[in-house]
Design an enzyme around this catalytic site. Structure first.
Site, PDB file in Angstrom:
ATOM      1  N   LYS A  41       0.890  -1.170   0.000  1.00  0.00           N
ATOM      2  CA  LYS A  41       0.000   0.000   0.000  1.00  0.00           C
ATOM      3  C   LYS A  41       0.921   1.211   0.000  1.00  0.00           C
ATOM      4  O   LYS A  41       1.659   1.435   0.944  1.00  0.00           O
ATOM      5  CB  LYS A  41      -0.888  -0.019   1.249  1.00  0.00           C
ATOM      6  CG  LYS A  41      -2.198   0.745   1.116  1.00  0.00           C
ATOM      7  CD  LYS A  41      -2.067   2.247   1.007  1.00  0.00           C
ATOM      8  CE  LYS A  41      -1.825   2.916   2.339  1.00  0.00           C
ATOM      9  NZ  LYS A  41      -1.575   4.372   2.170  1.00  0.00           N
ATOM     10  N   GLY A  75       6.456   4.194   9.078  1.00  0.00           N
ATOM     11  CA  GLY A  75       5.682   5.432   9.170  1.00  0.00           C
ATOM     12  C   GLY A  75       5.729   5.972  10.582  1.00  0.00           C
ATOM     13  O   GLY A  75       6.718   5.802  11.300  1.00  0.00           O
ATOM     14  N   SER A  76       4.627   6.601  10.991  1.00  0.00           N
ATOM     15  CA  SER A  76       4.602   7.276  12.290  1.00  0.00           C
ATOM     16  C   SER A  76       4.352   6.293  13.431  1.00  0.00           C
ATOM     17  O   SER A  76       3.794   5.207  13.230  1.00  0.00           O
ATOM     18  CB  SER A  76       3.497   8.330  12.294  1.00  0.00           C
ATOM     19  OG  SER A  76       2.236   7.703  12.138  1.00  0.00           O
ATOM     20  N   GLY A 105       1.758   3.207  13.534  1.00  0.00           N
ATOM     21  CA  GLY A 105       2.395   1.922  13.862  1.00  0.00           C
ATOM     22  C   GLY A 105       1.654   1.197  14.977  1.00  0.00           C
ATOM     23  O   GLY A 105       1.473  -0.031  14.933  1.00  0.00           O
ATOM     24  N   GLU A 163       8.961   0.099  11.489  1.00  0.00           N
ATOM     25  CA  GLU A 163      10.042   1.098  11.427  1.00  0.00           C
ATOM     26  C   GLU A 163       9.381   2.448  11.644  1.00  0.00           C
ATOM     27  O   GLU A 163       8.685   2.943  10.763  1.00  0.00           O
ATOM     28  CB  GLU A 163      10.731   1.073  10.059  1.00  0.00           C
ATOM     29  CG  GLU A 163      11.452  -0.199   9.736  1.00  0.00           C
ATOM     30  CD  GLU A 163      12.725  -0.393  10.539  1.00  0.00           C
ATOM     31  OE1 GLU A 163      13.200   0.577  11.177  1.00  0.00           O
ATOM     32  OE2 GLU A 163      13.232  -1.515  10.541  1.00  0.00           O
ATOM     33  N   CYS A 177      13.392   9.672   9.160  1.00  0.00           N
ATOM     34  CA  CYS A 177      13.220   9.124  10.511  1.00  0.00           C
ATOM     35  C   CYS A 177      14.556   9.086  11.247  1.00  0.00           C
ATOM     36  O   CYS A 177      14.597   9.097  12.464  1.00  0.00           O
ATOM     37  CB  CYS A 177      12.575   7.744  10.445  1.00  0.00           C
ATOM     38  SG  CYS A 177      13.366   6.639   9.286  1.00  0.00           S
ATOM     39  N   GLU A 216       9.177  14.490  17.079  1.00  0.00           N
ATOM     40  CA  GLU A 216       9.683  14.369  15.710  1.00  0.00           C
ATOM     41  C   GLU A 216       9.033  15.441  14.840  1.00  0.00           C
ATOM     42  O   GLU A 216       7.811  15.506  14.738  1.00  0.00           O
ATOM     43  CB  GLU A 216       9.373  12.980  15.147  1.00  0.00           C
ATOM     44  CG  GLU A 216       9.999  12.765  13.792  1.00  0.00           C
ATOM     45  CD  GLU A 216       9.815  11.345  13.259  1.00  0.00           C
ATOM     46  OE1 GLU A 216       8.686  10.834  13.296  1.00  0.00           O
ATOM     47  OE2 GLU A 216      10.811  10.765  12.818  1.00  0.00           O
TER      48      GLU A 216
HETATM   49  P1  NAI Z   1       1.621   7.726   8.616  1.00  0.00           P
HETATM   50  O1  NAI Z   1       2.268   6.795   9.580  1.00  0.00           O
HETATM   51  O2  NAI Z   1       0.208   8.088   8.904  1.00  0.00           O
HETATM   52  O3  NAI Z   1       1.691   7.120   7.143  1.00  0.00           O
HETATM   53  C1  NAI Z   1       2.562   6.080   6.740  1.00  0.00           C
HETATM   54  C2  NAI Z   1       1.793   5.065   5.921  1.00  0.00           C
HETATM   55  O4  NAI Z   1       0.776   4.475   6.729  1.00  0.00           O
HETATM   56  C3  NAI Z   1       1.060   5.672   4.720  1.00  0.00           C
HETATM   57  O5  NAI Z   1       1.105   4.752   3.649  1.00  0.00           O
HETATM   58  C4  NAI Z   1      -0.357   5.802   5.226  1.00  0.00           C
HETATM   59  O6  NAI Z   1      -1.335   5.799   4.215  1.00  0.00           O
HETATM   60  C5  NAI Z   1      -0.474   4.549   6.076  1.00  0.00           C
HETATM   61  N1  NAI Z   1      -1.550   4.588   7.075  1.00  0.00           N
HETATM   62  C6  NAI Z   1      -2.073   5.668   7.700  1.00  0.00           C
HETATM   63  N2  NAI Z   1      -3.049   5.285   8.550  1.00  0.00           N
HETATM   64  C7  NAI Z   1      -3.159   3.946   8.465  1.00  0.00           C
HETATM   65  C8  NAI Z   1      -3.975   2.968   9.105  1.00  0.00           C
HETATM   66  N3  NAI Z   1      -4.914   3.294   9.984  1.00  0.00           N
HETATM   67  N4  NAI Z   1      -3.787   1.654   8.787  1.00  0.00           N
HETATM   68  C9  NAI Z   1      -2.841   1.297   7.901  1.00  0.00           C
HETATM   69  N5  NAI Z   1      -2.057   2.177   7.255  1.00  0.00           N
HETATM   70  C10 NAI Z   1      -2.196   3.489   7.529  1.00  0.00           C
HETATM   71  O7  NAI Z   1       2.537   9.021   8.525  1.00  0.00           O
HETATM   72  P2  NAI Z   1       2.201  10.445   7.832  1.00  0.00           P
HETATM   73  O8  NAI Z   1       0.806  10.830   8.183  1.00  0.00           O
HETATM   74  O9  NAI Z   1       2.586  10.354   6.413  1.00  0.00           O
HETATM   75  O10 NAI Z   1       3.240  11.402   8.565  1.00  0.00           O
HETATM   76  C11 NAI Z   1       3.046  11.846   9.900  1.00  0.00           C
HETATM   77  C12 NAI Z   1       4.353  11.854  10.655  1.00  0.00           C
HETATM   78  O11 NAI Z   1       4.835  10.520  10.768  1.00  0.00           O
HETATM   79  C13 NAI Z   1       5.502  12.611   9.994  1.00  0.00           C
HETATM   80  O12 NAI Z   1       5.466  13.963  10.273  1.00  0.00           O
HETATM   81  C14 NAI Z   1       6.693  11.925  10.607  1.00  0.00           C
HETATM   82  O13 NAI Z   1       6.946  12.469  11.879  1.00  0.00           O
HETATM   83  C15 NAI Z   1       6.246  10.494  10.758  1.00  0.00           C
HETATM   84  N6  NAI Z   1       6.728   9.646   9.641  1.00  0.00           N
HETATM   85  C16 NAI Z   1       7.787   8.800   9.860  1.00  0.00           C
HETATM   86  C17 NAI Z   1       8.298   8.060   8.817  1.00  0.00           C
HETATM   87  C18 NAI Z   1       9.455   7.141   8.988  1.00  0.00           C
HETATM   88  O14 NAI Z   1      10.241   7.004   8.075  1.00  0.00           O
HETATM   89  N7  NAI Z   1       9.584   6.434  10.080  1.00  0.00           N
HETATM   90  C19 NAI Z   1       7.764   8.163   7.464  1.00  0.00           C
HETATM   91  C20 NAI Z   1       6.603   9.017   7.350  1.00  0.00           C
HETATM   92  C21 NAI Z   1       6.147   9.733   8.419  1.00  0.00           C
END
Ligand code: NAI
Ligand code: MG
Length: 497
Positions: free
Chosen positions: A189, A241-242, A246, A263, A298, A399
């Site tokens: 996804k 992701g976040s 997570g 991660e 990250c 973060e």
């Molecule tokens: P997010 O964690 O919401 O998104 C990451 C992925 O998870 C995307 O593909 C999103 O569509 C998916 N996702 C969102 N809600 C979900 C759910 N309920 N079930 C399954 N999948 C879901 O992160 P977002 O909103 O893009 O960014 C928010 C903050 O997260 C950023 O400001 C940053 O601090 C952090 N982040 C950390 C990352 C890392 O590399 N560890 C990468 C992206 C964001």
């Protein structure tokens, strides 16, 4: 719904061609609902494509395709699977410039400093894991002389992979390549902010591997990510992701009792000692802060602890170097720093800059906003170096995921180690010193999954990568990652009497 696999070096044309499509079961597929969502060029605000809006029905179809393909894929001789995965790397290498331009267009990451580098290392992940295929070994176990006892590694089945937008190509590769080699099928996804380049990659690797082994859906988290994690036929989830998302993924996986790899975020410390090589440490701070990626990492070294004796010189030189970086159109070769990925992230970064100022820290605003009128609606934020920060300040604890770094002055070594560890996160850490004994002490005491001395490298194939504390669970990028996270160990006992 066909799209040519010929090189397409015009990213705008390729974005249009890839509009409205998932890819599963070996072909492009429209969204079951017919709905789409806009993919916006963050440098101009223009919509460049309409991605397919994935929902539960699309998840069902993609998982069914993966399930149908997985058993036959797993039956292939292991080195044959490895060879095909390595071959995917070669196909991607031939398309790296096209992929680089597309990722720059949809994410705003500068072509020369970021996008071309990410697209360039993509193939290496496939070649590396392809070569690891023969390592899917089991063991013979001394148990009873009358019984032959052994273990074998078996695939988990269908893997759900959820990826973010900041380094989507590499992060996807580090999930799908080991999963494929181990005999699994995958449904990815993509992140809603960056659905195009990863879709192109999945199309290209499907010219090599059998239909259904790697599939991809675009869509939003709740509508598309959540049903993928919850799907009864998804037997493993790997997520980047976040922390917040997570935890949601982990809870759903717990209900199904399936394994997960997470991660998550970071607030990584960089400790610069008084005896450090200043030039090296400055270069390391710039690389570590990922200023060329607008800090959207990250692993970003976003807490820089600088010894009092060199603090002022360090800040001056850091400012000088960041001032010399050019903000501009991500697709322009002369640009060092592109844009923030989305208006939501822009708001988040700007709100943290305001919080830093209100908290009494001093912002040093570097580089310069682009003057080009066509970039007037671009999501640009100048790099902010905050001095006078306390480790307990919100900007040092939360973060930000933007070009904002905190410089914290220190004098006492015990105190700086305690402060470096005083965080919810534990992804990466670095220490900069010529004193080997001190460095050895620090590497053992820093609470992080990835610790470096006098350098600040990013994730590398063959090196286990993953955090402790709120930064996640499990490792990626290595042999250990493939074995532990994409296989089950089965014990077999054969009675020979
Ligand atoms: P997010 O964690 O919401 O998104 C990451 C992925 O998870 C995307 O593909 C999103 O569509 C998916 N996702 C969102 N809600 C979900 C759910 N309920 N079930 C399954 N999948 C879901 O992160 P977002 O909103 O893009 O960014 C928010 C903050 O997260 C950023 O400001 C940053 O601090 C952090 N982040 C950390 C990352 C890392 O590399 N560890 C990468 C992206 C964001
Ligand atoms: Mg989110």
């Amino acid at each position: 719904m066909s799209v040519s696999t010929d090189l397409q070096l015009d990213p705008f044309a390729l974005a249009r061609e890839l509009s409205g499509k998932h890819f599963f079961g070996g072909d492009f597929r429209p969204a079951s609902s017919g709905k789409g969502f806009p993919v916006v060029n963050p440098a101009t605000g223009e919509t460049v494509a309409e991605a397919a809006f994935g929902e539960a029905a699309d998840v069902d179809a993609a998982v069914a395709a993966a399930k149908a393909a997985q058993k036959e894929w797993a039956k292939r001789p292991v080195r044959e699977r490895g060879k095909l995965v390595a071959e995917c790397g070669r196909v991607l290498d031939a398309h790296k410039e096209e992929i680089a331009k597309l990722i720059a267009l949809e994410t705003g990451k500068a072509l020369r400093t970021e996008s071309r580098i990410e697209a360039g290392v993509l193939s290496d992940a496939f070649v590396f894991f392809g070569g690891l295929a023969p390592e899917l070994k089991g063991e013979t176990v001394p148990f009873n002389p009358n019984m032959l006892t052994m273990t074998v590694r078996e695939p988990v089945g269908v893997v759900g992979a959820i990826i973010p937008w900041n380094v989507p190509l590499l992060l996807m590769a580090l999930k799908i390549a080991p999963a494929m080699v181990a005999g699994n099928a995958v449904v990815v996804k993509s992140a809603e902010e960056a659905p195009l380049a990863v879709l192109r990659v999945v199309q290209l690797i499907n010219t090599v591997i059998p239909a259904g082994v790697v599939n991809i859906l675009s869509g939003y988290g709740p509508e598309c990510g959540a049903p993928l994690v919850a799907h009864k036929d998804v037997k493993k989830v790997t997520f980047t992701g976040s922390v917040e998302t997570g935890k949601i993924v982990y809870k759903t996986a717990a209900e199904k009792l399936i394994p997960v790899t997470l991660e998550l975020g970071g607030k990584s410390p960089m400790i610069v000692c008084g005896d450090a090589d200043l030039e090296q440490a400055i270069a390391g701070a710039i690389a570590g802060m990922r200023f060329t990626r607008q800090g959207q990492s990250c692993t970003a070294s976003s807490r820089i602890f600088v010894h009092d004796s060199i603090h002022d010189a360090f800040v001056e030189k850091l400012k000088e170097k960041v001032n010399a970086m050019k903000m501009g159109d991500p697709l322009d070769e002369s640009t060092d720093i592109g844009t923030i990925v989305s208006p939501q992230q822009l708001d988040r970064v700007q709100s943290y800059i305001a919080i830093g100022k209100e908290g009494g820290a001093t912002p040093h605003v570097c580089s310069a906003m682009p003057s080009d009128a066509k970039l007037g609606k671009g999501l640009y934020v100048q790099p902010h170096i905050f001095t006078g920060v306390k480790n307990s300040d919100r900007i040092a604890q939360e973060e930000i995921f933007g070009p904002v770094c905190c410089v914290i002055r220190w004098t006492d070594y015990e105190e700086v180690i305690a402060q470096a560890n005083d965080t919810e996160y534990g992804l990466a850490a670095t220490i900069w010193t010529r004193d080997l004994k001190l460095a050895m002490d620090a590497v053992h005491r820093l609470e992080a999954g990835f610790v470096q001395v006098n350098q600040n490298l990013v994730v590398q194939p063959n090196l286990s990568y993953g955090g402790v504390k709120s930064s996640g669970l499990g490792k990626e990028a290595s042999l250990e990652a493939m074995l532990e996270h994409f296989t089950h160990k089965k014990t077999i006992i054969i009675n020979m009497k």
